[in-house]
Write a protein that holds these residues in place. Sequence first.
Motif, PDB file in Angstrom:
ATOM      1  N   VAL A   1       0.869  -1.222   0.009  1.00  0.00           N
ATOM      2  CA  VAL A   1       0.123  -0.106   0.122  1.00  0.00           C
ATOM      3  C   VAL A   1       0.915   1.260   0.150  1.00  0.00           C
ATOM      4  O   VAL A   1       0.584   2.142  -0.808  1.00  0.00           O
ATOM      5  CB  VAL A   1      -1.020  -0.018   1.178  1.00  0.00           C
ATOM      6  CG1 VAL A   1      -1.673   1.253   1.388  1.00  0.00           C
ATOM      7  CG2 VAL A   1      -2.061  -1.076   0.993  1.00  0.00           C
ATOM      8  N   MET A   2       1.805   1.237   0.775  1.00  0.00           N
ATOM      9  CA  MET A   2       2.779   2.547   0.779  1.00  0.00           C
ATOM     10  C   MET A   2       3.619   2.462  -0.388  1.00  0.00           C
ATOM     11  O   MET A   2       3.820   3.524  -0.735  1.00  0.00           O
ATOM     12  CB  MET A   2       3.514   2.282   2.141  1.00  0.00           C
ATOM     13  CG  MET A   2       2.981   2.226   3.489  1.00  0.00           C
ATOM     14  SD  MET A   2       1.487   3.451   3.837  1.00  0.00           S
ATOM     15  CE  MET A   2       2.419   4.793   3.771  1.00  0.00           C
ATOM     16  N   GLU A   3       3.972   1.395  -0.846  1.00  0.00           N
ATOM     17  CA  GLU A   3       4.681   1.410  -2.049  1.00  0.00           C
ATOM     18  C   GLU A   3       3.948   2.034  -3.217  1.00  0.00           C
ATOM     19  O   GLU A   3       4.299   3.030  -4.050  1.00  0.00           O
ATOM     20  CB  GLU A   3       5.167   0.161  -2.545  1.00  0.00           C
ATOM     21  CG  GLU A   3       6.084  -0.545  -1.623  1.00  0.00           C
ATOM     22  CD  GLU A   3       7.584   0.228  -1.550  1.00  0.00           C
ATOM     23  OE1 GLU A   3       8.222   0.884  -2.739  1.00  0.00           O
ATOM     24  OE2 GLU A   3       7.972   0.736  -0.396  1.00  0.00           O
ATOM     25  N   LEU A   4       2.730   1.568  -3.348  1.00  0.00           N
ATOM     26  CA  LEU A   4       1.861   2.335  -4.210  1.00  0.00           C
ATOM     27  C   LEU A   4       1.816   3.935  -4.104  1.00  0.00           C
ATOM     28  O   LEU A   4       1.355   4.634  -5.021  1.00  0.00           O
ATOM     29  CB  LEU A   4       0.526   1.602  -4.601  1.00  0.00           C
ATOM     30  CG  LEU A   4      -0.195   1.805  -5.686  1.00  0.00           C
ATOM     31  CD1 LEU A   4       0.471   1.256  -7.041  1.00  0.00           C
ATOM     32  CD2 LEU A   4      -1.676   1.408  -5.683  1.00  0.00           C
ATOM     33  N   ALA A   5       1.531   4.214  -2.763  1.00  0.00           N
ATOM     34  CA  ALA A   5       1.365   5.576  -2.461  1.00  0.00           C
ATOM     35  C   ALA A   5       2.511   6.409  -2.874  1.00  0.00           C
ATOM     36  O   ALA A   5       2.395   7.558  -3.197  1.00  0.00           O
ATOM     37  CB  ALA A   5       1.112   5.667  -0.854  1.00  0.00           C
ATOM     38  N   LYS A   6       3.858   5.830  -2.732  1.00  0.00           N
ATOM     39  CA  LYS A   6       5.045   6.502  -3.269  1.00  0.00           C
ATOM     40  C   LYS A   6       5.035   6.835  -4.978  1.00  0.00           C
ATOM     41  O   LYS A   6       5.393   7.853  -5.360  1.00  0.00           O
ATOM     42  CB  LYS A   6       6.221   5.640  -2.849  1.00  0.00           C
ATOM     43  CG  LYS A   6       6.612   5.755  -1.313  1.00  0.00           C
ATOM     44  CD  LYS A   6       7.847   5.175  -0.935  1.00  0.00           C
ATOM     45  CE  LYS A   6       8.123   3.863  -1.254  1.00  0.00           C
ATOM     46  NZ  LYS A   6       9.279   3.512  -0.924  1.00  0.00           N
ATOM     47  N   MET A   7       4.442   5.596  -5.568  1.00  0.00           N
ATOM     48  CA  MET A   7       4.254   5.807  -7.006  1.00  0.00           C
ATOM     49  C   MET A   7       3.187   7.105  -7.350  1.00  0.00           C
ATOM     50  O   MET A   7       3.340   7.644  -8.190  1.00  0.00           O
ATOM     51  CB  MET A   7       3.565   4.597  -7.399  1.00  0.00           C
ATOM     52  CG  MET A   7       4.534   3.280  -7.688  1.00  0.00           C
ATOM     53  SD  MET A   7       4.005   1.858  -8.048  1.00  0.00           S
ATOM     54  CE  MET A   7       3.491   2.338  -9.637  1.00  0.00           C
TER      55      MET A   7
ATOM     56  N   GLY B   1      -6.513   5.013  -1.837  1.00  0.00           N
ATOM     57  CA  GLY B   1      -5.495   3.856  -1.407  1.00  0.00           C
ATOM     58  C   GLY B   1      -5.177   3.699  -0.131  1.00  0.00           C
ATOM     59  O   GLY B   1      -5.244   2.763   0.791  1.00  0.00           O
ATOM     60  N   ILE B   2      -4.859   5.078   0.552  1.00  0.00           N
ATOM     61  CA  ILE B   2      -4.362   4.936   2.179  1.00  0.00           C
ATOM     62  C   ILE B   2      -5.612   5.204   2.861  1.00  0.00           C
ATOM     63  O   ILE B   2      -6.577   6.052   2.750  1.00  0.00           O
ATOM     64  CB  ILE B   2      -3.534   6.242   2.509  1.00  0.00           C
ATOM     65  CG1 ILE B   2      -2.346   6.288   1.616  1.00  0.00           C
ATOM     66  CG2 ILE B   2      -3.123   6.392   3.783  1.00  0.00           C
ATOM     67  CD1 ILE B   2      -1.658   4.907   1.747  1.00  0.00           C
ATOM     68  N   GLY B   3      -5.613   4.528   4.011  1.00  0.00           N
ATOM     69  CA  GLY B   3      -6.815   4.280   4.979  1.00  0.00           C
ATOM     70  C   GLY B   3      -6.670   5.425   5.952  1.00  0.00           C
ATOM     71  O   GLY B   3      -6.404   5.364   7.116  1.00  0.00           O
TER      72      GLY B   3
ATOM     73  N   VAL C   1      -5.205   6.663 -15.574  1.00  0.00           N
ATOM     74  CA  VAL C   1      -6.426   7.952 -15.398  1.00  0.00           C
ATOM     75  C   VAL C   1      -6.165   8.425 -13.955  1.00  0.00           C
ATOM     76  O   VAL C   1      -6.945   9.316 -13.765  1.00  0.00           O
ATOM     77  CB  VAL C   1      -7.875   6.956 -15.289  1.00  0.00           C
ATOM     78  CG1 VAL C   1      -8.158   6.555 -16.683  1.00  0.00           C
ATOM     79  CG2 VAL C   1      -8.091   5.821 -14.508  1.00  0.00           C
ATOM     80  N   GLY C   2      -5.021   8.047 -13.307  1.00  0.00           N
ATOM     81  CA  GLY C   2      -4.733   8.804 -12.023  1.00  0.00           C
ATOM     82  C   GLY C   2      -5.715   8.474 -10.736  1.00  0.00           C
ATOM     83  O   GLY C   2      -5.858   9.734 -10.259  1.00  0.00           O
ATOM     84  N   VAL C   3      -6.179   7.504 -10.806  1.00  0.00           N
ATOM     85  CA  VAL C   3      -6.836   7.000  -9.430  1.00  0.00           C
ATOM     86  C   VAL C   3      -5.950   5.854  -8.708  1.00  0.00           C
ATOM     87  O   VAL C   3      -5.859   5.032  -9.346  1.00  0.00           O
ATOM     88  CB  VAL C   3      -8.008   6.489  -9.722  1.00  0.00           C
ATOM     89  CG1 VAL C   3      -8.911   5.908  -8.524  1.00  0.00           C
ATOM     90  CG2 VAL C   3      -8.909   7.609 -10.686  1.00  0.00           C
ATOM     91  N   SER C   4      -5.623   6.256  -7.491  1.00  0.00           N
ATOM     92  CA  SER C   4      -4.975   5.328  -6.851  1.00  0.00           C
ATOM     93  C   SER C   4      -5.712   4.580  -5.892  1.00  0.00           C
ATOM     94  O   SER C   4      -6.444   4.750  -4.852  1.00  0.00           O
ATOM     95  CB  SER C   4      -3.874   6.174  -5.772  1.00  0.00           C
ATOM     96  OG  SER C   4      -3.168   5.545  -4.983  1.00  0.00           O
ATOM     97  N   VAL C   5      -5.667   3.227  -5.862  1.00  0.00           N
ATOM     98  CA  VAL C   5      -6.325   2.215  -5.163  1.00  0.00           C
ATOM     99  C   VAL C   5      -5.355   1.085  -5.199  1.00  0.00           C
ATOM    100  O   VAL C   5      -4.390   1.194  -5.783  1.00  0.00           O
ATOM    101  CB  VAL C   5      -7.516   1.568  -5.811  1.00  0.00           C
ATOM    102  CG1 VAL C   5      -8.833   2.738  -6.249  1.00  0.00           C
ATOM    103  CG2 VAL C   5      -7.437   1.124  -7.360  1.00  0.00           C
ATOM    104  N   VAL C   6      -5.628   0.336  -4.242  1.00  0.00           N
ATOM    105  CA  VAL C   6      -4.673  -0.828  -3.823  1.00  0.00           C
ATOM    106  C   VAL C   6      -5.100  -2.233  -4.174  1.00  0.00           C
ATOM    107  O   VAL C   6      -6.473  -2.368  -3.953  1.00  0.00           O
ATOM    108  CB  VAL C   6      -4.087  -0.763  -2.437  1.00  0.00           C
ATOM    109  CG1 VAL C   6      -3.406   0.528  -2.311  1.00  0.00           C
ATOM    110  CG2 VAL C   6      -5.302  -1.001  -1.439  1.00  0.00           C
ATOM    111  N   SER C   7      -4.359  -3.319  -4.456  1.00  0.00           N
ATOM    112  CA  SER C   7      -4.728  -4.652  -4.718  1.00  0.00           C
ATOM    113  C   SER C   7      -5.036  -5.288  -3.217  1.00  0.00           C
ATOM    114  O   SER C   7      -4.573  -4.830  -2.388  1.00  0.00           O
ATOM    115  CB  SER C   7      -3.855  -5.274  -5.628  1.00  0.00           C
ATOM    116  OG  SER C   7      -2.569  -5.666  -4.695  1.00  0.00           O
ATOM    117  N   GLY C   8      -5.419  -6.578  -3.512  1.00  0.00           N
ATOM    118  CA  GLY C   8      -5.425  -7.445  -2.324  1.00  0.00           C
ATOM    119  C   GLY C   8      -4.161  -8.110  -1.899  1.00  0.00           C
ATOM    120  O   GLY C   8      -3.935  -8.872  -0.933  1.00  0.00           O
ATOM    121  N   LEU C   9      -2.945  -7.776  -2.446  1.00  0.00           N
ATOM    122  CA  LEU C   9      -1.786  -8.271  -2.325  1.00  0.00           C
ATOM    123  C   LEU C   9      -1.388  -8.049  -0.767  1.00  0.00           C
ATOM    124  O   LEU C   9      -0.754  -9.019  -0.225  1.00  0.00           O
ATOM    125  CB  LEU C   9      -0.685  -7.449  -3.244  1.00  0.00           C
ATOM    126  CG  LEU C   9       0.442  -8.218  -3.353  1.00  0.00           C
ATOM    127  CD1 LEU C   9       0.361  -9.731  -3.998  1.00  0.00           C
ATOM    128  CD2 LEU C   9       1.568  -7.273  -4.238  1.00  0.00           C
TER     129      LEU C   9
END
Length: 394
Positions: free
Chosen positions: A18-24, A39-41, A345-353
């Motif tokens: 989650v935090m890695e995707l936030a950095k992206m 993405g972030i809660g 499209v610039g929307v940050s969501v996260v996978s179940g990983l």
Amino acid sequence: MNFSSLASRLDNIAPFHVMELAKMATALEHQGRDIIHMGIGEPDFTAPPLVVEAATAAMQAGKMQYTSATGLLALRIAISEHYQQVYGLNIAPSRIVITAGASAALLLACAALVEKGSEVLMPDPSYPCNRHFVAAFDGTAKMIPSGPAERFQLSDAAVRANWGEATRGVLLASPSNPTGTSILTSELEKIVATVRAYQGFTIVDEIYQGLTYDAAPFSALSLGDDIIVINSFSKYFNMTGWRLGWLVLPEALVAPIEKLAQNLFICASSIAQHAAIACFAPASIAIYEARKAEFKERRDFLVPALIALGFKVPVVPDGAFYVYADCSDLSDDADRLTKEILNEVGVSVVSGLDFGPFTASSYIRLSYATSMDNLCEAVRRLAIFFGKETVIAP
């Protein structure tokens, strides 16, 4: 010393994707892209005026010294009274320990109860740090696949089927991150009775309990004085960066936990503690309840919108601010899908990983802890991404 040779327990701590995707997402923003963060809660609200004023007053009065390891008595009394007013429970202030966020509360509980070889049962999916807290004390988190039929939660049948010689207890969360689903009261009662029969411990993370939308307020503490409950000022009380939480403990655990807290943390932030007393003022509670209603409105917009876009939402979240959506009809790789959505499209969501292998490739978590305007724009962008013509308006 050769720092390439680190403690072996680090091998059991996975990266936080989650935090890695936030950095992206942040990197794309620095390039000038407009990113909608889902993405972030973290609530998009902040502490209400009385809380900020209380923090300011505490600093101006010089109330910045250490408190006792268990926290300010006035704050523990305020929490005790909150349990009485909201849940009808008589929780003695002596059973409440103030901590440096819910993370410190979980760390202290695991430090007291988990040792090498201990096994703790928890659902898959669940908040990743929970299993890492267990691993930090050389225990093993046994992740039990839990799907829509179980509301993504542990069931009593699963606890019975998976309890072994090394099992010491269960770690639950209701409502849960990442799913926003609660354990049915009847099922939780069965789980507690089973764990009690095995002479194990039951830890229930209730940090989202204040954000429950479809049922009367309920705390696992009503099921007995032997339940350990974690809570926090981060979610319902909108104080994420203040790093303040609490434990409710059986009386027999208070002294051991206090000893650990003295050595590991000394105390939680004194300024945050003085400020948090103002969370329970009627004017503050009125603000929190209005914000809770807004979260519910966002959920009621986002769930049908996602379904219209082709996602499946097999269990409508009844709490927190997450939707756990099945994307298997749209992609065979949830992690790849989230990165494509972010980049295109610039929307940050996260996978179940992050949340366990059972749902890693087929689910994404979307946080609706952002404004309704942002949610509408996110749905519009997702419609473009998936080639959908219809966009649902709130």
